[in-house]
Scaffold this motif. Structure first.
Motif, short mmCIF file in Angstrom:
data_model
loop_
_atom_site.label_atom_id
_atom_site.label_comp_id
_atom_site.label_asym_id
_atom_site.label_seq_id
_atom_site.Cartn_x
_atom_site.Cartn_y
_atom_site.Cartn_z
N LYS A 1 55.49 48.98 40.67
CA LYS A 1 54.92 48.74 42.01
C LYS A 1 54.46 50.00 42.07
CE LYS A 1 57.98 47.92 46.21
NZ LYS A 1 59.35 47.94 47.03
N VAL A 2 53.62 49.69 42.91
CA VAL A 2 52.84 51.20 43.35
C VAL A 2 52.72 50.92 45.35
CG1 VAL A 2 50.72 52.38 43.61
CG2 VAL A 2 51.03 51.19 41.18
N VAL A 3 53.88 51.57 45.79
CA VAL A 3 53.56 51.88 47.19
C VAL A 3 51.74 52.56 47.30
CG1 VAL A 3 54.28 52.62 49.37
CG2 VAL A 3 56.00 51.84 47.94
N VAL A 4 51.20 51.99 48.65
CA VAL A 4 50.37 52.73 48.94
C VAL A 4 50.31 53.19 50.76
CG1 VAL A 4 47.56 52.58 49.07
CG2 VAL A 4 49.07 51.15 47.05
N ILE A 5 50.16 54.24 50.75
CA ILE A 5 50.33 54.62 52.28
C ILE A 5 48.35 55.62 52.55
CG2 ILE A 5 51.96 55.00 52.47
CD1 ILE A 5 53.27 57.10 51.81
N GLY B 1 50.88 49.66 51.81
CA GLY B 1 50.65 48.39 51.02
C GLY B 1 51.65 48.63 49.61
N ILE B 2 51.24 47.60 48.79
CA ILE B 2 52.37 47.65 47.91
C ILE B 2 51.00 47.13 46.52
CG2 ILE B 2 53.81 46.44 46.84
CD1 ILE B 2 55.33 47.14 49.52
N LEU B 3 50.72 47.59 45.81
CA LEU B 3 50.07 46.55 44.54
C LEU B 3 51.14 46.65 43.76
CD1 LEU B 3 47.60 48.98 44.10
CD2 LEU B 3 46.95 46.66 45.35
N THR B 4 51.56 45.27 43.43
CA THR B 4 51.97 44.76 41.75
C THR B 4 51.46 44.66 40.82
OG1 THR B 4 53.86 44.13 43.17
CG2 THR B 4 54.09 43.48 41.30
N ILE B 5 51.40 45.49 39.50
CA ILE B 5 50.53 45.57 38.69
C ILE B 5 51.20 44.61 37.12
CG2 ILE B 5 49.42 46.64 36.68
CD1 ILE B 5 48.62 48.53 39.61
N GLY B 6 51.15 44.30 37.19
CA GLY B 6 50.77 43.24 35.78
C GLY B 6 49.95 42.99 34.85
N GLU B 7 50.07 41.70 34.97
CA GLU B 7 48.69 40.68 34.00
C GLU B 7 47.70 41.06 35.05
OE1 GLU B 7 49.46 36.73 32.06
OE2 GLU B 7 50.80 37.81 31.16
N ASN B 8 47.54 41.06 36.04
CA ASN B 8 46.73 41.26 37.48
C ASN B 8 47.14 42.01 37.56
OD1 ASN B 8 45.20 38.67 36.67
ND2 ASN B 8 46.87 37.30 36.91
N ILE B 9 45.96 42.52 39.42
CA ILE B 9 46.54 43.41 40.31
C ILE B 9 46.92 42.12 41.59
CG2 ILE B 9 46.03 45.31 41.68
CD1 ILE B 9 44.40 46.43 39.61
N ALA B 10 47.96 42.46 42.04
CA ALA B 10 48.58 41.45 43.34
C ALA B 10 48.48 42.77 44.47
CB ALA B 10 49.62 40.50 43.63
N ALA B 11 47.72 42.75 45.77
CA ALA B 11 47.79 43.76 46.76
C ALA B 11 48.62 43.13 47.55
CB ALA B 11 46.92 44.41 47.05
N GLU B 12 49.37 43.34 48.57
CA GLU B 12 49.57 42.98 49.38
C GLU B 12 50.25 43.95 51.11
OE1 GLU B 12 54.37 41.75 49.89
OE2 GLU B 12 53.57 42.14 48.03
N HIS B 13 49.50 44.01 52.37
CA HIS B 13 49.84 44.48 53.48
C HIS B 13 51.69 44.63 53.70
CE1 HIS B 13 45.65 45.35 54.12
NE2 HIS B 13 46.20 46.26 54.12
N VAL B 14 52.20 45.45 54.34
CA VAL B 14 53.44 45.13 55.05
C VAL B 14 53.30 46.19 56.71
CG1 VAL B 14 56.01 46.23 55.03
CG2 VAL B 14 54.62 45.69 53.05
N PHE B 15 53.10 44.80 57.24
CA PHE B 15 53.33 45.58 58.64
C PHE B 15 54.74 45.56 59.07
CE2 PHE B 15 49.26 43.04 57.35
CZ PHE B 15 48.66 43.99 57.96
N PHE B 16 54.73 45.92 60.81
CA PHE B 16 56.21 47.05 61.06
C PHE B 16 55.81 47.03 62.65
CE2 PHE B 16 55.04 50.47 58.46
CZ PHE B 16 55.87 51.44 59.26
N ALA B 17 56.47 47.06 62.84
CA ALA B 17 55.87 47.91 64.87
C ALA B 17 56.95 48.50 64.67
CB ALA B 17 57.08 47.04 65.35
#
Length: 162
Positions: free
Chosen positions: A2-6, A146-162
């Motif tokens: 798990k990679v946190v991206v800022i 953002g969060i990158l989940t790295i395993g067999e693939n790279i999955a990227a997602e954003h975390v949005f908040f107010a």
């Protein structure tokens, strides 16, 4: 992994502290990537308390940061080659400058910042990811990281908040 991206924290100008939501996320990550515009070295030292930090400098960073970090990084996360750059400069769009920074590098993912606009899309053979900003949303509706989940693939997602 798990990679946190800022990016674009602009501290202390745009925020005195990192948001609680982000700090909670940092408790469970393996690595932190910061794509520039930290502003001060204190943010770097704060992040290092949580996990390994990989980062680059942006256009508003202090001379102290520029003595510790480069303007471009490439690192391996699992079997994936990831490039990090802030994306500032003149001519072209921020996205195009970020992509051009890694011409011929054969990266699997390019992380960039500068625009404060979240991006998560496929490029030509790579993932292009901008986490937005957790402290300076500018014209965006919400703050983000953002969060990158790295395993067999790279999955990227954003975390949005107010």
């Amino acid at each position: 992994m798990k990679v946190v991206v800022i990016s674009d924290t602009h501290m202390p100008k745009k925020g005195k502290d990192l948001p609680v939501k982000l700090l909670n996320e940092l408790q469970t990550c393996d690595c932190i990537v910061h794509a520039g515009d930290w502003q001060t070295l204190e943010v770097y030292h704060e992040l290092k308390q949580y996990a390994e930090v990989i980062g680059v400098t942006g256009n508003v960073d202090s001379p102290e940061l520029k003595s510790v970090l480069k303007s471009k990084e490439i690192f391996m996360a699992g079997s994936f080659k990831i490039g990090v750059v802030h994306g500032h400069g003149s001519g072209k769009t921020t996205e195009k400058r970020a992509v051009d920074a890694f011409t011929g590098e054969n990266v699997d993912c390019i992380i960039f910042g500068h625009s404060h606009i979240p991006v998560n899309k496929a490029g030509e053979g790579f993932l292009l990811f901008n986490p937005g900003s957790p402290t300076d949303k500018r014209r965006q509706k919400e703050y983000s990281y953002g969060i990158l989940t790295i395993g067999e693939n790279i999955a990227a997602e954003h975390v949005f908040f107010a």
